[in-house]
Design an enzyme around this catalytic site. Sequence first.
Site, PDB file in Angstrom:
ATOM      1  N   ASP A  22       0.870  -1.187   0.000  1.00  0.00           N
ATOM      2  CA  ASP A  22       0.000   0.000   0.000  1.00  0.00           C
ATOM      3  C   ASP A  22       0.900   1.228   0.000  1.00  0.00           C
ATOM      4  OD1 ASP A  22      -0.108   1.230   3.007  1.00  0.00           O
ATOM      5  OD2 ASP A  22      -0.025  -0.961   3.125  1.00  0.00           O
ATOM      6  N   ASP A 108     -10.143   3.409   6.235  1.00  0.00           N
ATOM      7  CA  ASP A 108      -9.009   3.346   7.163  1.00  0.00           C
ATOM      8  C   ASP A 108      -9.440   3.882   8.535  1.00  0.00           C
ATOM      9  OD1 ASP A 108      -6.622   3.716   8.547  1.00  0.00           O
ATOM     10  OD2 ASP A 108      -5.511   4.333   6.767  1.00  0.00           O
ATOM     11  N   GLU A 110      -8.224   4.305  12.124  1.00  0.00           N
ATOM     12  CA  GLU A 110      -7.166   4.269  13.126  1.00  0.00           C
ATOM     13  C   GLU A 110      -7.270   5.506  14.003  1.00  0.00           C
ATOM     14  OE1 GLU A 110      -3.129   4.963  11.263  1.00  0.00           O
ATOM     15  OE2 GLU A 110      -4.239   4.311   9.489  1.00  0.00           O
TER      16      GLU A 110
END
Length: 215
Positions: A22, A108, A110
């Site tokens: 990635d 994503d 986080e």
Amino acid sequence: GNISVLFYFSLLLGCLAYTGVDVSQYHSESVLKCMKNQGRHFVIVRGYQSNGKVDHNARATIENAKKAGFKYVDTYLFPCIPCNNPRTQAKEIVEGLKGAGYNMVWVDIERYHWHSSHSANIKFIEEMVDELEKLGQSIGIYSSYYSWEEIFGLSYHGLKKYPLWYPHYDNNPSFSDYHKRAFGGWVKPAIKQYHGTTNDCGGSVDLNWYQRITN
């Protein structure tokens, strides 16, 4: 004899493991081609940034990855929580990368500027994912045990129908560690990010491992 040989091959083919990368910056076709030649099978490109903007390098990098021969090219959406517009962000990444030729959008999740309230965070992410669904996207979730615990609480299993991509930098391309820190209702992940920022063919990447069940 022949039957057992065929059976053995079907076992081998039943479970294929691939490594991929990635990236969060621009990568040229030649750098990506070098990665492909080294045996990488997939590329996941940052498509949306935490500042609430489509990544201006994403389209070119996705297109370069396709030109370099990658069949599996995805994008990831790093949400802007303070922007407070999850549906708009979903629309912006899809609109911004229209026609680029990616397969999936990974959301994503986080620890970065999330609300202190689990319920506010759950509402945000469910609206974002719902909008991506309405826009016809294939969706995956990137997160870790500790991020999940802090952002949603470990009792939240509302996204488990989507594939999970999780980070654990143990340099071990396998899911053997996952059960020790399982979360979110996922029994088995789809992708593991097993090595953080490293150099691959002159490009800055994270290394990932993917296991496909074919039968």
